[in-house]
Design a protein around this motif. Structure first.
Motif, PDB file in Angstrom:
ATOM      1  N   ARG A   1      40.961  53.338  57.654  1.00 14.83           N
ATOM      2  CA  ARG A   1      39.867  52.451  58.190  1.00 14.83           C
ATOM      3  C   ARG A   1      38.973  52.487  56.895  1.00 14.83           C
ATOM      4  NH1 ARG A   1      39.284  51.256  63.367  1.00 14.83           N
ATOM      5  NH2 ARG A   1      37.915  49.551  62.852  1.00 14.83           N
TER       6      ARG A   1
ATOM      7  N   GLU B   1      40.154  50.212  54.500  1.00 13.60           N
ATOM      8  CA  GLU B   1      40.099  48.801  54.857  1.00 13.60           C
ATOM      9  C   GLU B   1      38.557  48.241  54.373  1.00 13.60           C
ATOM     10  OE1 GLU B   1      43.290  49.280  58.574  1.00 13.60           O
ATOM     11  OE2 GLU B   1      41.217  48.734  58.847  1.00 13.60           O
ATOM     12  N   ALA B   2      37.984  49.270  54.806  1.00 14.46           N
ATOM     13  CA  ALA B   2      36.399  48.897  54.443  1.00 14.46           C
ATOM     14  C   ALA B   2      35.943  48.728  53.214  1.00 14.46           C
ATOM     15  CB  ALA B   2      35.440  49.912  55.077  1.00 14.46           C
TER      16      ALA B   2
ATOM     17  N   GLU C   1      38.325  48.121  50.748  1.00 14.05           N
ATOM     18  CA  GLU C   1      38.940  46.787  50.040  1.00 14.05           C
ATOM     19  C   GLU C   1      38.389  45.560  50.499  1.00 14.05           C
ATOM     20  OE1 GLU C   1      42.866  47.319  51.918  1.00 14.05           O
ATOM     21  OE2 GLU C   1      43.581  48.606  50.197  1.00 14.05           O
ATOM     22  N   LEU C   2      37.765  45.709  51.752  1.00 11.14           N
ATOM     23  CA  LEU C   2      36.968  44.346  52.218  1.00 11.14           C
ATOM     24  C   LEU C   2      35.876  44.555  51.463  1.00 11.14           C
ATOM     25  CD1 LEU C   2      37.443  42.256  54.474  1.00 11.14           C
ATOM     26  CD2 LEU C   2      36.074  43.727  55.963  1.00 11.14           C
TER      27      LEU C   2
ATOM     28  N   LEU D   1      26.029  47.266  54.476  1.00 12.11           N
ATOM     29  CA  LEU D   1      26.362  47.436  55.669  1.00 12.11           C
ATOM     30  C   LEU D   1      27.696  47.993  55.752  1.00 12.11           C
ATOM     31  CD1 LEU D   1      25.905  46.999  58.696  1.00 12.11           C
ATOM     32  CD2 LEU D   1      26.461  44.415  58.222  1.00 12.11           C
ATOM     33  N   ILE D   2      28.690  47.499  55.037  1.00  9.57           N
ATOM     34  CA  ILE D   2      29.970  47.905  54.945  1.00  9.57           C
ATOM     35  C   ILE D   2      29.989  49.436  54.625  1.00  9.57           C
ATOM     36  CG2 ILE D   2      32.383  47.528  53.670  1.00  9.57           C
ATOM     37  CD1 ILE D   2      31.518  44.686  53.576  1.00  9.57           C
TER      38      ILE D   2
ATOM     39  N   ARG E   1      29.281  51.736  57.376  1.00  9.88           N
ATOM     40  CA  ARG E   1      30.476  51.699  58.365  1.00  9.88           C
ATOM     41  C   ARG E   1      31.617  52.650  57.896  1.00  9.88           C
ATOM     42  NH1 ARG E   1      32.182  51.312  63.596  1.00  9.88           N
ATOM     43  NH2 ARG E   1      33.700  49.826  63.954  1.00  9.88           N
TER      44      ARG E   1
END
Lengths: 439, 452
Positions: B173, B176-177, B179-180, B401-402, B405
């Motif tokens: 996770r 993924e964060a 990478e996003l 924000l990301i 998270r």
């Protein structure tokens, strides 16, 4: 959001200050000088206002001062001296509904009540310190003996917590002036300690107007989610106010068509502010130095008020309507706003939306086409920001979101004012006088 | 955190059948009793493990492993060898049967039949029986201790594997964060809104997150291999892997003095060493008493000669302590006793210190779990919410924000790790106490459903 002083202030009990607004609230029993007069009621609610003032024609007596969202300080006459009393103290101040801070002010409000006097008056101003630290008051721009200038440590010892000191001098000038602490100034000014000191000319006929408005410009480092101004900030402020209020909580300036209007603007912020009035060319007629000779007046639509400066502008409100009055630095007409955040304009986030939503279920991709959608979302209640934080762009007018904040209010000129100077609501444009959509 | 009865349900059955020995092993019941006394308590009213669960429960996998794994079989085999040696040492030496035939001139023939039996075995039968009993007791204790150690190792391996899998998911996770965030940065860069420097920073952060995720893949593979080896399964037999869940052993350990006292009673290696010490002490006494008496043989003979009547008689042969009075044997026996006493003292001290250290570790790990559960997890969750609010009001950017998270996932991962560290610490404390598992009823398990 409808800009309505009545609505905004109804809960505050506007009538409570009616007596305070009465000019020259003299004490008939005060026949001799005394050193310990009764103090005014402390920590008066911040939203005490005069009841709507009935329209009054320009006269030799001049108009009373209308301090936006504020009031004037009553005095009593003691042996020929006009005696005022200021109490410096911590207060709870509301910038706009939902945004409150622990501020420092005078007599329960920030800015403190406006001191009004007349050229030639002998004034005595008692200052009681209820702050947790010492203070002093500097009478900004006023000609007086050096020992009355209020610079702590330089012209007087500091006023310690619990002490009451007296300043007494004769007013040898007229004009729009200010008062503020000259002790731990960074903290005390940043916390809201300031006020207007308006000296009317002895001959009121020379500056007579029908409506005489006054407000102070200020900036606040009240970071989102906090409740106390941060005095360490020098330039990057969060909030910009007229009389410590944010649009849409700033009183509108209500006048009748044809009235002569004066607007007095003082600046105790850390930035200069080009104050722009829509719809009128006004004359800049004076400032800290008093009323300028007519030959020095100049015609403007925007007048920059520098830090530590005041300006008086005058005009005849001969065109009815709702006319914006604001600082022309556009960031100063925003409320809480991120500075230095990555610019989303033109960024295609939509194709990442699904993954972003999976990662952050509450994520709202915004700003690709501009920031106006933020006002739409926040206005519709789609998004809830940090506590005690007013959205960046607010206000809803008769035709949509006003998308303003901070140093913005409205001059409301009406042919008829059946309710006096209460907010008359939105202007109804006569047919054929409004822009129209072509396609 | 799921409500879960954890390892408790099957322990009663495990105590009875879990340490199944190969057929024919002597004293199996005694050894099983020693083990069962030191396993986790059987839970009353606990939910039983679903019989038809597609993935084996931890307890069923443990039960199988203790019955069939190579490590468990080797323990039983070692016990069998020791036990046989002990029995062998208890046997009386076989008597010797002699036959002698002599011929002389004149047709005279003499025939002698003799029977001899070493006398010492017979004289010291009682002593040897007591020695044998001590040796057998010691062998059983060592066998049980090894079984308990194996069970603890398997439980720790369960936890290590489950924690690695959970941390891997959290790490995915995080990846993924990151990478996003990098992809979003590319959009911002393409729109001309951020510099290449800012873009590269986001991309580098994503690369680092990917590298960390790969390391977590390696961690899972290693933990998986270790667990499967202990369970006795090959790497391809993934169906043997138990459920992914980390037990939360959130119980305050007893006082240090109580734990040390219990350890002194429960530790089977300590008991085995005591038995050996006693054995050596008996040997030393015996040697001191009988060192001069090294050899004696009881003999019986029958002689027949041509033309003579048969003669029958017996005798005793004694070894005379002229050249070897047994002094070296006495010194040797005394030294062996001293060695055992020193080892016993050393182990006792070690256990005292080990219990103290393990208890301190449990307390620190509990504090870490508590800090995660009561503060960090909630704080990170709250930070995401508050950052979301600020992003909604355009007070902070999307990247912040990301990142918030991402930090929430990281906090969850460190929480998993702290719960696993606590579980391992509790098991090690239990081991130091001579048990296979903590004497704690588990009510919560951390599993994949808890991933934010």
């Amino acid at each position: 959001m409808k800009i309505s002083r009545r609505n905004l202030l109804a809960a505050a009990g506007g009538a409570t200050f009616a007596a305070g607004m009465a000019r020259g609230a003299e004490d008939p029993h005060a026949h001799h000088h005394h050193t310990a007069p009764a103090e005014p009621a402390a920590a008066t609610p911040a939203h005490t206002h005069a009841a709507p003032t009935p329209a009054a024609p320009a006269s030799a007596q001049g108009a009373r001062i209308t301090t936006l969202n504020g009031r004037s300080l009553p005095f009593r006459r003691v042996n020929g001296v006009k005696e005022f009393h200021l109490v410096a103290e911590e207060i709870e101040h509301e910038f706009a509904p939902g945004t409150k801070i622990k501020a420092w002010g005078y007599n329960g409000i920030t800015p403190g009540p406006t001191i009004e006097a007349v050229e030639g008056d002998r004034v005595r101003i008692l200052v009681t310190n209820r702050l947790p630290e010492h203070t002093s008051i500097h009478w900004h721009g006023i000609l007086l003996p050096c020992g009355m200038d209020g610079v702590g440590g330089l012209t007087q010892p500091h006023i310690k917590p619990g002490e009451t000191w007296a300043y007494e001098f004769t007013l040898r000038q007229h004009g729009t002036h200010m008062y503020h602490p000259h002790a731990d100034e960074v903290v005390q000014l940043a916390s809201g300690m300031m006020g207007l000191f308006i000296i009317h000319p002895r001959d009121r006929a020379q500056d007579a107007v029908d409506r005489d408005f006054a407000f102070l410009l200020h900036n606040w480092a009240v970071h989102p989610g906090t409740y106390r101004p941060d005095p360490s900030v020098m330039t990057d402020f969060d909030l910009w106010t007229f009389n410590s209020k944010l649009f849409p909580a700033i009183d509108p300036l209500v006048v009748r068509t044809g009235q002569r209007v004066r607007i007095r603007v003082g600046n105790l912020s850390m930035h200069d502010h080009p104050i722009h009035l829509h719809g009128f060319r006004f004359q800049v007629t004076g400032g800290d130095g008093g009323r300028w000779p007519r030959a020095q007046w100049r015609s403007e639509v925007t007048e920059s008020v520098a830090v530590g400066q005041t300006r008086d502008i005058e005009f005849v409100a001969d065109v009815p309507g709702d006319w914006a009055l604001h600082c022309h630095k556009s960031h100063h007409t925003m409320n809480a706003m991120g500075h230095g955040i990555p610019n989303p304009i033109g960024v295609d986030q939509a194709s990442l939306g699904e993954r972003l939503s999976a990662l952050l279920p509450g994520y709202h991709p915004m700003g690709q086409g501009g920031m106006a959608e933020h006002a739409e979302h926040s206005g519709m209640g789609h998004m809830h920001g940090p506590e005690n934080t007013i959205p960046m762009m607010v206000g809803h007018g008769p035709f949509g979101n006003v998308e303003m904040g901070g140093m913005f209010t409205v001059l409301k000129v009406r042919d008829r004012l059946p309710d006096g100077y209460a907010d008359p609501g939105w202007y109804e444009h006569p047919r054929g006088t409004q822009a129209w959509r072509v396609e | 955190m799921n409500q879960h009865m954890g390892w408790a349900p099957a322990l009663l059955a495990l105590a009875i059948t879990g340490c199944a020995a190969p057929p024919g092993v002597r004293h199996e019941a005694d050894i099983q009793a020693l083990v069962a006394e030191r396993q986790a308590p059987a839970s009353t009213g606990a939910a039983s493990t679903p019989a038809a669960a597609p993935t084996p429960s931890i307890e069923s996998a443990l039960r199988d492993a203790l019955a069939t794994s190579p490590a468990a079989r080797a323990i039983w085999a070692r016990y069998g060898i020791t036990e046989a040696e002990v029995r062998e040492s208890l046997r009386l030496q076989n008597p010797s049967l002699g036959f002698l035939r002599l011929s002389a001139d004149g047709g005279i023939r003499e025939t002698t039949y003799s029977l001899s039996q070493p006398l010492l075995d017979l004289l010291f039968t009682g002593y040897r029986r007591r020695q044998g009993e001590l040796a057998a007791q010691q062998a059983m204790q060592r066998c049980a201790a090894e079984l308990l150690g194996l069970e603890a190792d398997i439980r720790i391996a369960f936890i290590g594997h489950a924690a690695a899998v959970l941390a891997q998911r959290a790490g995915q996770r995080e990846r993924e964060a990151a990478e996003l965030s990098a992809q979003l940065a590319a959009r911002f860069h393409a729109a001309g809104n951020i510099s290449e420097l800012q873009l590269r920073r986001e991309q580098a952060a994503a690369s680092e997150a990917a590298l960390l995720a790969l390391q977590r893949d390696v961690d899972v593979a290693q933990e998986r291999g270790h667990l499967l080896s202990l369970l006795g399964h090959s790497g391809s037999d993934s169906s043997a892997l138990p459920e992914i869940a980390v037990p939360l052993f959130d119980a305050e350990p007893a006082s240090l003095a109580e734990l040390q006292q219990r350890a002194a009673v429960q530790r089977l290696d300590l008991a085995a060493l005591r038995a050996e010490r006693d054995l050596r002490a008996t040997q030393a006494r015996h040697t001191r008493r009988w060192s001069w008496f090294r050899g004696a043989t009881l003999e019986a003979e029958r002689e027949t000669a041509t033309g003579e009547s048969a003669r029958t008689g017996g005798g005793v042969a004694l070894e005379l302590p002229l050249f070897d009075s047994g002094a070296n044997r006495r010194r040797g026996a005394a030294a062996r006793l001293q060695l055992r006493e020193a080892q016993l003292q050393g182990l006792t001290t070690h256990i005292t210190n080990e219990v103290e250290a393990r208890r301190a570790e449990v307390q620190a790990r509990r504090e870490a779990v508590s800090m995660h559960a009561s503060t960090l997890i909630e704080q990170r969750e709250r930070i995401v919410l508050l950052t979301q609010q600020r992003a909604d009001f355009m007070l902070v950017g999307s990247f912040e924000l990301i990142a918030a998270r991402q930090q929430q996932f990281a906090a969850w991962r460190t929480w998993i790790e702290s719960v696993a560290q606590l579980a391992r610490a509790q098991i090690r404390l239990a081991q130091a106490m001579g048990r296979a598992a903590p004497d704690i009823t588990i009510t919560e398990m951390l599993d994949l459903e808890d991933l934010p």
